[in-house]
Enzyme design. Structure first.
Site, PDB file in Angstrom:
ATOM      1  N   ALA A  94       0.808  -1.230   0.000  1.00 15.55           N
ATOM      2  CA  ALA A  94       0.000   0.000   0.000  1.00 15.55           C
ATOM      3  C   ALA A  94       0.841   1.281   0.000  1.00 15.55           C
ATOM      4  O   ALA A  94       0.319   2.361  -0.225  1.00 15.55           O
ATOM      5  CB  ALA A  94      -0.925  -0.005   1.218  1.00 15.55           C
ATOM      6  N   TYR A 141      11.318 -13.630 -11.198  1.00 20.38           N
ATOM      7  CA  TYR A 141      10.062 -12.869 -11.138  1.00 20.38           C
ATOM      8  C   TYR A 141       8.953 -13.586 -11.921  1.00 20.38           C
ATOM      9  O   TYR A 141       7.817 -13.729 -11.431  1.00 20.38           O
ATOM     10  CB  TYR A 141      10.321 -11.476 -11.714  1.00 20.38           C
ATOM     11  CG  TYR A 141       9.153 -10.532 -11.654  1.00 20.38           C
ATOM     12  CD1 TYR A 141       8.822  -9.880 -10.463  1.00 20.38           C
ATOM     13  CD2 TYR A 141       8.390 -10.265 -12.792  1.00 20.38           C
ATOM     14  CE1 TYR A 141       7.758  -8.988 -10.413  1.00 20.38           C
ATOM     15  CE2 TYR A 141       7.323  -9.378 -12.749  1.00 20.38           C
ATOM     16  CZ  TYR A 141       7.010  -8.744 -11.557  1.00 20.38           C
ATOM     17  OH  TYR A 141       5.948  -7.867 -11.512  1.00 20.38           O
TER      18      TYR A 141
END
Ligand code: NAP
Length: 246
Positions: free
Chosen positions: A12, A154
């Protein structure tokens, strides 16, 4: 669209996670931001503080103790489980296979893959215990489908996120808990700021819409998936890429 919903958002403190907090708050949700980066999280909270009883907690998604502690704090503060969770915490450690270290493989897998698994498990458990009909949105990546040079770690982690999403959707459907994944292409955030300019120019040429996405465009898709407007969508992977298919 999200009025009365309690939504936990990881990552966030920056980029897509921050945009999700802003869009969710503007759609009426009560937002709980979670991030390792306390400063970033405080900045996000300051942006939305006038719109509701939002809260932020520091959390390392790769640690089960930290994730479980997050859910305990949510229960303590709101006396409820979240109805919505968005897993946006993520990192890159890019190197071609021959140069990539085992340490950087482990780091990326621990945050992106294990972190998503831990949060899905903890949120799923809280939703079941509190008999909450919920929506979980996992941020994967187009690279999880296509692979990419320099991103074996990734790409593997993000392909794994799709696997978690589809399996979790099958397990949780009978409890009316939906689980979906969003696959962004190239989005303008601190994560892509490190991509060399020449590579970025080449990438833009491959994107049919001719530009990078902005974080709000991912956040809007998350809001749709979090809301009842997507009530018959689960186990889906939604590409938000400007048409890019590498
Ligand atoms: P970002 O701006 O770097 O934001 C990621 C946030 O996650 C940062 O605040 C970061 O903190 C935090 N974080 C890192 N490790 C964490 C951990 N262990 N526990 C909790 N929080 C942690 O990246 P973004 O571009 O918004 O990316 C968000 C998600 O979208 C990621 O999962 C990413 O893989 C995915 N994605 C992004 C793109 C893109 O083009 N940007 C494309 C496809 C997918 P620090 O700042 O302290 O590291």
């Amino acid at each position: 669209m999200l009025s009365g919903r309690l939504a936990v958002v990881t990552g966030a403190g920056s980029g897509i996670g921050r945009a999700v907090c802003r869009v969710f708050a503007s759609e009426g949700a009560t937002v709980i931001g979670a991030d390792m980066n306390e400063k970033g999280m405080e900045e996000t909270l300051a942006m939305i503080k006038d719109t509701g009883d939002h809260q932020s907690f520091q959390c390392d998604v790769s640690s089960s103790a930290s994730v479980n502690n997050l859910l305990d704090k949510i229960k303590e503060k709101y006396s409820s489980a979240p109805q919505v969770a968005v897993n946006s915490a993520g990192i890159t450690r890019d190197r071609t296979m021959m140069k990539l270290t085992e340490e950087d493989f482990d780091k990326v897998v621990n945050v992106n893959l294990k972190g998503t698994w831990l949060l899905n498990k903890a949120v799923g458990k809280a939703m079941l215990t509190n008999k909450v009909q919920g929506s979980i949105v996992n941020i994967s990546s187009l690279v999880g489908k296509t692979g990419n040079i320099g991103q074996t770690n990734y790409a593997a982690s993000k392909a794994g996120v799709i696997g978690i999403t589809k399996s979790m959707a099958k397990e949780m459907g009978k409890f009316n808990i939906r689980v979906n994944a969003v696959l962004p292409g190239f989005i303008e955030t601190p994560m892509t700021e490190t991509v060399p300019e020449n590579l970025m120019q080449m990438t833009k040429l491959l994107i049919p819409l001719g530009r990078l996405g902005n974080p709000e465009e991912i956040a809007n898709t998350c809001a749709f998936l979090a809301s009842d407007k997507s009530s018959y969508i689960t186990g889906a992977t939604i590409e938000v890429t400007g048409g890019l298919f590498m």
